[in-house]
Design a protein around this motif. Sequence first.
Motif, short mmCIF file in Angstrom:
data_model
loop_
_atom_site.label_atom_id
_atom_site.label_comp_id
_atom_site.label_asym_id
_atom_site.label_seq_id
_atom_site.Cartn_x
_atom_site.Cartn_y
_atom_site.Cartn_z
N THR A 268 0.84 -1.20 0.00
CA THR A 268 0.00 0.00 0.00
C THR A 268 0.87 1.24 0.00
O THR A 268 1.95 1.27 0.57
CB THR A 268 -0.92 0.02 1.24
N ARG A 269 0.38 2.28 -0.63
CA ARG A 269 1.10 3.53 -0.68
C ARG A 269 0.82 4.35 0.58
O ARG A 269 -0.12 4.10 1.32
CB ARG A 269 0.67 4.34 -1.91
N GLY A 270 1.65 5.38 0.80
CA GLY A 270 1.43 6.26 1.93
C GLY A 270 0.25 7.18 1.69
O GLY A 270 -0.33 7.22 0.59
N PRO A 271 -0.13 7.95 2.69
CA PRO A 271 -1.27 8.86 2.54
C PRO A 271 -0.99 9.95 1.52
O PRO A 271 0.15 10.40 1.37
CB PRO A 271 -1.44 9.43 3.95
N ILE A 272 -2.04 10.37 0.85
CA ILE A 272 -1.92 11.45 -0.14
C ILE A 272 -2.14 12.80 0.51
O ILE A 272 -1.50 13.78 0.17
CB ILE A 272 -2.94 11.23 -1.28
N HIS A 273 -3.08 12.86 1.48
CA HIS A 273 -3.42 14.11 2.15
C HIS A 273 -3.12 14.00 3.64
O HIS A 273 -3.28 12.93 4.24
CB HIS A 273 -4.91 14.45 1.95
N GLN A 274 -2.73 15.12 4.24
CA GLN A 274 -2.48 15.16 5.68
C GLN A 274 -2.78 16.55 6.20
O GLN A 274 -2.35 17.55 5.61
CB GLN A 274 -1.04 14.78 6.01
N CYS A 275 -3.55 16.62 7.29
CA CYS A 275 -3.93 17.90 7.88
C CYS A 275 -2.74 18.52 8.60
O CYS A 275 -2.04 17.84 9.38
CB CYS A 275 -5.09 17.72 8.84
N THR A 276 -2.49 19.79 8.37
CA THR A 276 -1.39 20.49 9.00
C THR A 276 -1.58 20.62 10.51
O THR A 276 -0.61 20.66 11.27
CB THR A 276 -1.23 21.89 8.38
N ILE A 277 -2.83 20.68 10.97
CA ILE A 277 -3.13 20.89 12.39
C ILE A 277 -3.12 19.59 13.18
O ILE A 277 -2.36 19.43 14.14
CB ILE A 277 -4.50 21.59 12.55
N CYS A 278 -3.96 18.64 12.78
CA CYS A 278 -4.12 17.42 13.57
C CYS A 278 -3.30 16.25 13.05
O CYS A 278 -3.17 15.23 13.73
CB CYS A 278 -5.60 17.02 13.66
N GLY A 279 -2.79 16.35 11.83
CA GLY A 279 -1.96 15.29 11.28
C GLY A 279 -2.72 14.10 10.73
O GLY A 279 -2.11 13.13 10.28
N ARG A 280 -4.04 14.14 10.76
CA ARG A 280 -4.82 13.01 10.25
C ARG A 280 -4.74 12.95 8.73
O ARG A 280 -4.59 13.97 8.06
CB ARG A 280 -6.27 13.11 10.69
N THR A 281 -4.87 11.74 8.19
CA THR A 281 -4.83 11.53 6.74
C THR A 281 -6.12 10.84 6.31
O THR A 281 -6.96 10.47 7.15
CB THR A 281 -3.64 10.66 6.34
N GLU A 282 -6.26 10.64 4.99
CA GLU A 282 -7.44 9.94 4.48
C GLU A 282 -7.46 8.48 4.90
O GLU A 282 -8.51 7.83 4.87
CB GLU A 282 -7.52 10.06 2.95
N GLY A 298 1.97 29.71 1.73
CA GLY A 298 2.60 28.40 1.59
C GLY A 298 1.59 27.37 1.14
O GLY A 298 0.40 27.66 0.96
N ASN A 299 2.04 26.15 0.98
CA ASN A 299 1.20 25.07 0.49
C ASN A 299 0.74 24.22 1.67
O ASN A 299 1.25 23.12 1.91
CB ASN A 299 1.97 24.24 -0.53
N TYR A 300 -0.23 24.73 2.44
CA TYR A 300 -0.70 24.05 3.65
C TYR A 300 -2.08 23.45 3.39
O TYR A 300 -2.97 24.10 2.85
CB TYR A 300 -0.76 25.02 4.83
N GLU A 301 -2.23 22.20 3.84
CA GLU A 301 -3.47 21.47 3.64
C GLU A 301 -4.13 21.19 4.99
O GLU A 301 -3.45 20.90 5.98
CB GLU A 301 -3.18 20.15 2.91
N TYR A 302 -5.47 21.28 5.02
CA TYR A 302 -6.21 21.10 6.27
C TYR A 302 -7.40 20.17 6.02
O TYR A 302 -7.95 20.12 4.92
CB TYR A 302 -6.72 22.45 6.79
N CYS A 303 -7.77 19.46 7.08
CA CYS A 303 -8.93 18.59 7.00
C CYS A 303 -10.20 19.42 7.14
O CYS A 303 -10.16 20.62 7.44
CB CYS A 303 -8.88 17.50 8.08
N SER A 304 -11.35 18.77 6.98
CA SER A 304 -12.62 19.49 7.02
C SER A 304 -12.92 20.09 8.39
O SER A 304 -13.69 21.04 8.50
CB SER A 304 -13.75 18.53 6.61
N ASP A 305 -12.29 19.55 9.45
CA ASP A 305 -12.52 20.09 10.79
C ASP A 305 -11.71 21.34 11.07
O ASP A 305 -12.02 22.09 12.00
CB ASP A 305 -12.18 19.02 11.85
N HIS A 306 -10.66 21.59 10.29
CA HIS A 306 -9.77 22.70 10.58
C HIS A 306 -9.61 23.71 9.45
O HIS A 306 -8.91 24.71 9.62
CB HIS A 306 -8.37 22.18 10.97
N ILE A 307 -10.24 23.46 8.30
CA ILE A 307 -10.05 24.37 7.16
C ILE A 307 -10.60 25.76 7.46
O ILE A 307 -10.06 26.77 7.00
CB ILE A 307 -10.71 23.78 5.89
#
Length: 315
Positions: A268-282, A298-307
């Motif tokens: 299996t491959r690693g996660p594609i997305h990761q939240c900058t705040i909580c670190g959770r992935t798909e 910058g190029n920061y990605e956030y989950c739906s709980d922190h966007i």
Amino acid sequence: MKTNKFGKSWERYTIPHLPLIMTWCFIAGYIFAYFFENFYAYLVLDPVMILERNQWWRLITWIFTIPFPLSDTLSYLLAPIALYFYYFVGTQLEGVWGRGMLNLYVFGNILLTDIAVIVTYLIDSSAESRAIYGSLSGNGYVLPVTDTTRYMLLAMFLALAVIFKDQVVLFALVIPMKMKWLALIDAVFMLYEFIKFPYLYTRVVIIVCVVTFLIFFLINLKKNSRSISQIQRSYRFKKAVGAGKRQASHEVVHTSDHGNVITMRPKTRGPIHQCTICGRTEQDDPNLEFRYCSKCAGNYEYCSDHIFTHVHKES
């Protein structure tokens, strides 16, 4: 996020590949209109025939009417290009809004158009008006109500052009032009036809299409604000998840020489997305959605709980 859940909640009941199906409906409409004219007359949205002769099928069969008439050599050349372009528009809207929301848009537009045309006919029941539209019905065509599919397609393009306003496309496959300018041309064209044609039904259909566009654009405002690169990342993510599910279904089970059962799974491959705040992935929660913040430096990605709750990062 509520909008997205709303669209997904009934996506299983929707029609897949709707833009392709609509394109084939229009192609069938051209065949009916120019080779089977008598049959085509039974497809158009005619309020007289619906209410006076109970031909209720017309409330849905007008989707088979032609969006662009073929009157000269140029129209014969441009019609296939236009159909392909609007197929492209439908698929792009499906990618932004989702299949469920696109189905709701198309069938919602059909329903609102039917209601508006019927109510208009019931309200505008003067003897002169009934004589005009009645005579048109008697001849097999209701000219003021035959442009329904064209305005629906123009409203769909208006929605896409507003979303991708800075995207450059080839107008007529030749002229490079930003979508926002094409949207302006689209809006001016509908306004021109609204003023030009004195037919009440034409104006009613234009109003319905514009209102439908405004309703769904406001409902999907958060989705519409995503950049093209974010939409492309979302598409790649969904494709990767689908590939992962197919790989998981191909597990191989066999028995070793010592009688032990061994299950062989692909790597299996690693996660594609990761939240900058909580670190959770798909991989932690498949229901999570991820977005890149355009306000962060910058190029920061956030989950739906922190966007919407994070503090924007500055350079």
